[in-house]
Design an enzyme around this catalytic site. Structure first.
Site, mmCIF file in Angstrom:
data_model
loop_
_atom_site.group_PDB
_atom_site.id
_atom_site.type_symbol
_atom_site.label_atom_id
_atom_site.label_comp_id
_atom_site.label_asym_id
_atom_site.label_seq_id
_atom_site.Cartn_x
_atom_site.Cartn_y
_atom_site.Cartn_z
ATOM 1 N N LYS A 28 0.833 -1.206 0.000
ATOM 2 C CA LYS A 28 0.000 0.000 0.000
ATOM 3 C C LYS A 28 0.871 1.261 0.000
ATOM 4 O O LYS A 28 0.651 2.192 -0.784
ATOM 5 C CB LYS A 28 -0.925 -0.038 1.208
ATOM 6 N N GLU A 287 -9.126 3.666 -4.613
ATOM 7 C CA GLU A 287 -10.087 4.268 -3.697
ATOM 8 C C GLU A 287 -9.897 5.775 -3.777
ATOM 9 O O GLU A 287 -8.763 6.266 -3.873
ATOM 10 C CB GLU A 287 -9.879 3.753 -2.275
ATOM 11 N N GLN A 300 -5.856 5.216 -2.353
ATOM 12 C CA GLN A 300 -5.224 3.917 -2.557
ATOM 13 C C GLN A 300 -5.232 3.584 -4.045
ATOM 14 O O GLN A 300 -6.090 4.056 -4.796
ATOM 15 C CB GLN A 300 -5.972 2.790 -1.816
ATOM 16 N N HIS A 836 -14.699 -35.814 -24.217
ATOM 17 C CA HIS A 836 -14.201 -37.077 -23.683
ATOM 18 C C HIS A 836 -15.036 -37.580 -22.509
ATOM 19 O O HIS A 836 -15.443 -38.745 -22.464
ATOM 20 C CB HIS A 836 -12.743 -36.923 -23.251
#
Length: 880
Positions: A28, A287, A300, A836
């Site tokens: 962060k 954000e 963020q 298959h």
């Protein structure tokens, strides 16, 4: 020099942080430093580094705790009780004071395993908002440290394969934005995958209401290229989180009828998102907050980890359609580098076959693409032709039905309109290949005399075995040359020799269905294919059952297989220490079938002969089956008898004249359709041989020290291996590739079709699908209805299936089919009516539905479900 000046290892201002400091400041803080340096609007703040955490954790005795089993509760207790060193405390308070006197801040965790390209860790550690005053800041930092050991954070690291011992936590302290409106912004659509499409969720107050899911926000989707708002959905926004004077937050009821953002503000947000994405060069999850003065802030940014990667040359400016060949083959897992290199050579051989020679075979044919370590094919040119739009979906209808639906959904998209309406170029190339390999004659011969087709298949097998031989004295370079010839030429050239013997069976089955017309009922034609002879995979499974029967009859062998862990049995088998009946029987089985495996089309994965653990587990499972009626050979015989009865029934239903043709066509279908497995089988034989040769080369390279271990060679492509033979050290390269491969193994969503702008068409279509409660719909694969307990299996290796349980799987290949022998029914996410898994299910007479979207997540182990293989429905009856 002041305290902060001497403590940069403990505290760093955002302005002094860049992306290269992940180990010191966590994900962060590294992103906030990057955004600050890029001139983007980030509220000021600083980071308490991982060195500070390390010192506190060391004093708390965390190293001793982590030496044993990770106890999250105890870890939190230790960190909360540990004293904060004076120099850490002093540096923290000095930096906080620089923001202003008692400035409200947000205190957020910033782990070293966080906001990474493959795992965001969003919400795994704690955040504290509107923290005011030195004591409150210190307390919030301590609680952030402790939150590294919340139960959810520990579980998340476990699921992402991240070592608890190496994770460290930094803490971000950032000036609070007292937002009027806040929320999240994705710079690409996380649901559909479409790039250049911003998705915004917004609500009044602090953004925590949106991030935590506590509110139903306003939702906007914006075309970032044009600025147009494509979607506008207003939420109720009944809850607002806001700051309290003196610190902390409160939740209050709120009512707002209109949008909390104007169109102009939505546009500004989308533009800001584009700037962030341009800086990082990849889509971002951000954000943001809009303060009372209308100033927009970024709080963020992290990568959007759920987006599927695009092929290297993909661009939204050049619309392309990429079809996932991996998924069509039932392989969701990533392909190893050697496996991908093999597919490049195979694609070159296929391109050569149809008259499009490839200059450098190891590079692959022009349509070959790789994304997310999966194999894709650029199908744009084919789909923009009339033959392509007719042929591709019809082939996929019986191979991977859900992909066929997705491709048909693109036909009306003007970006992929037909540019090549003529059939002539396609027919010219197809007929040229057909003439070269005498396909029409082979088809007629197979229909006239299936026995001659089977004899010809045996001759082809002998010829292939001869072509795969190589002297034991061959050098590493000679082995590589041989491998490239086997994959780039010989493996493809055998396909037009085999196909004319298998395809007539299905053509005659379809013709019989046309003749029957409305007289045909659901499941009638599937019943004809039960107990199908001449299927190489069925023969393998029955031989494994016969081995289990022999082991059961020998007390010593039965006791050993039933009472020992499969991995221990594998060691004993390799050492020759199993009881005689088991040892000899398994060795004989391996001599014939040891080249097969789960996910066997990836030559980089072990064969059963390399690691028999899975096979020994299956044998142990077989020994649990004690009802003679459920014995696989008995079920196979019943299926064959039911098929013959179905032919009689359909012939009578068709009438006297048409009935004779129906009887002939369906009889021939039974004798020829089983050969459908042979093309793939011969490919797997070749892949097993190439794997063996690469293993020998790998042993040489490990002995030279350019690889750490012989099987590291499977994480190189052929060019790399040649360089390694010349002496280049690839140990670091292999380590990086293994790490990347392990990350991709955790990916749970792989698109069947992907557009060059990132759009997953199936995800777009699924937004408009409504399914009734408790019911899911797929493609009918094997008629019949069964109600039983579901067993969700993601990996057959080591899987346990009780007799009669319904197997629910993402996909299957021959490595899965031994589990079919005890299954009461089958549900698969992938596949079509002739894939298959569907074929083998029909042969064993178990109801099956394939192509069920998200089956392994919508159905859970222990639920009682009803599988209707004729209608293609799976209904949850109740919870066990």
């Amino acid at each position: 020099m002041d305290a902060v000046g001497t403590s940069t290892d403990l505290i760093r201002d955002f302005a002094d942080i860049d992306a290269g400091m992940l180990a010191a400041v966590g994900g962060k803080a590294a992103n906030l430093g990057e955004l600050t340096a890029a001139g983007l609007p980030v509220p000021p703040g600083f980071c308490v580094t991982t060195e500070a955490y390390r010192r506190v954790a060391e004093a708390a005795g965390m190293d001793d705790l982590l030496a044993g089993h990770v106890e999250a509760v105890k870890a939190r207790e230790l960190l909360l009780a540990a004293p904060m060193p004076d120099d850490v405390r002093d540096a923290l308070l000095a930096q906080y004071a620089r923001l202003g006197e008692d400035v409200p801040v947000a205190v957020r965790s910033s782990a070293t395993a966080e906001d990474l390209p493959f795992a965001s860790f969003a919400g795994q550690q704690d955040t504290y908002l509107n923290v005011v005053g030195p004591d409150a800041v210190i307390d919030a930092v301590r609680r952030c440290w402790a939150s590294l050991w919340t139960d959810r954070a520990v579980a998340y690291r476990d699921s992402n394969g991240i070592d608890h011992h190496v994770v460290r936590l930094a803490v971000v302290v950032q000036e609070m934005v007292q937002s009027a409106v806040a929320g999240v912004l994705f710079t690409a659509n996380p649901v559909t995958g479409r790039r250049r499409e911003a998705v915004i969720d917004a609500s009044p107050g602090l953004g925590e209401a949106v991030v935590s899911g506590a509110v139903n926000p306003d939702h906007f989707v914006v075309d970032t290229e044009t600025g147009a708002i494509l979607e506008r959905r207003l939420g109720d926004k009944r809850l607002v989180i806001r700051s309290l004077p003196g610190g902390g937050t409160e939740q209050v009821e709120h009512a707002q009828d209109g949008a909390c953002l104007t169109d102009e503000q939505v546009g500004h947000l989308a533009e800001l998102g584009s700037r962030v994405e341009a800086h990082y060069g990849a889509p971002q999850d951000t954000e943001w907050a809009l303060d009372a003065e209308g100033v927009l802030w970024l709080t963020q940014a992290r990568p959007i980890t759920t987006l599927f990667p695009l092929p290297a040359d993909a661009t939204a400016d050049d619309p392309r359609v990429y079809f996932c060949f991996s998924v069509a083959q039932g392989l969701e897992r990533p392909i190893t580098p050697s496996g991908m290199a093999a597919f490049r050579l195979l694609s070159s051989g296929m391109s050569d076959l149809f008259g499009f020679p490839v200059a450098h075979r190891v590079d692959g044919a022009r349509p070959f693409r790789e994304a997310g370590q999966r194999l894709f094919v650029d199908a744009t040119t084919f789909l923009r032709s009339k033959p392509g739009q007719v042929i591709a979906p019809r082939v996929l209808d019986v191979m991977e039905a859900r992909s066929a639906v997705v491709l048909r959904g693109l036909f009306d998209d003007p970006r992929f309109s037909v540019l090549h309406p003529s059939w002539r170029p396609f027919l010219r190339r197809f007929l040229k290949v057909a003439a070269r390999y005498r396909v029409p004659l082979r088809v007629v011969q197979a229909v006239r005399s299936p026995a001659s087709a089977h004899r010809r298949m045996e001759r082809i097998a002998a010829d292939q075995a001869a072509l795969l031989s190589i002297p034991d004295s061959a050098s590493a370079a000679e082995r590589l040359d041989h491998c490239e010839v086997v994959l780039g030429e010989r493996s493809i050239q055998v396909l037009p020799l085999i196909a004319p013997m298998a395809l007539p069976g299905f053509a005659l089955l379809g013709l019989a269905g046309k003749v029957l017309g409305k007289r045909l009922e659901p499941g009638d034609l599937q019943a004809v294919l039960r107990g199908l002879p001449h299927n190489v995979t069925t023969e393998m499974d029955l031989e494994l059952w016969h081995l289990a029967s022999a082991i059961r009859a020998d007390e010593e062998s039965s006791k050993a297989i039933s009472g020992t862990l499969a991995r221990d049995l594998a060691v004993r088998y390799r050492d020759g220490r199993l009881p005689a009946v088991a040892q000899t029987g398994l060795a004989e089985f391996m001599a014939k079938w040891g080249h097969r495996a789960v996910a066997e089309i990836d030559l980089g994965l072990p064969r059963w002969s390399d690691d028999p653990t899975h096979l020994l587990g299956v044998l142990a499972n077989y020994l649990r089956l004690d009802d003679p009626k459920l014995a696989p050979d008995a079920q196979f015989a019943r299926g064959a008898a039911e098929a013959e009865a179905a032919i009689d029934r359909l012939a009578r239903r068709a009438g006297r004249v048409r009935g004779r043709f129906v009887r002939f066509a369906l009889g021939r279908a039974r004798l020829l359709a089983g050969l459908r497995e042979m093309p793939k089988y011969y490919l797997v034989v070749a892949l097993g041989h190439v794997r063996e040769q690469l293993g020998l080369v790998g042993a040489e390279l490990a002995a030279k020290g350019v690889l750490d271990a012989a099987d590291d060679v499977y994480f190189l492509d052929f060019g790399d291996v040649r360089d390694a033979v010349e002496g280049k050290d690839f140990r670091a390269v292999v380590a990086d590739r293994r790490e990347s491969y392990d990350r991709e193994l955790r990916r749970r969503r792989v698109p069947r079709v992907l557009l060059s702008d990132g759009t997953e068409p199936e995800a777009v279509a699924s937004q408009n699908v409504v399914v009734g409660p408790g019911a899911v719909i797929g493609t009918p694969a094997s008629a019949g209805s069964v109600t039983g307990v579901a067993r969700v299996v993601l990996d057959p290796v080591g899987a346990h299936l009780e007799p009669g349980e319904i197997l629910v799987a993402p996909s299957t290949d021959p490595g899965w089919t031994p589990l079919f022998l005890t299954a009461g029914g089958l549900v698969m996410e992938m596949g079509g009516a002739n894939s298959h898994g569907a074929v083998v299910a029909r042969e064993y007479g178990i109801p099956a539905v394939v192509g069920v979207a998200d089956a392994v997540t919508r159905i859970t182990t222990g639920q009682r479900i009803t599988v209707d293989g004729a209608l293609g429905t799976v209904t949850v009856v109740d919870q066990d």
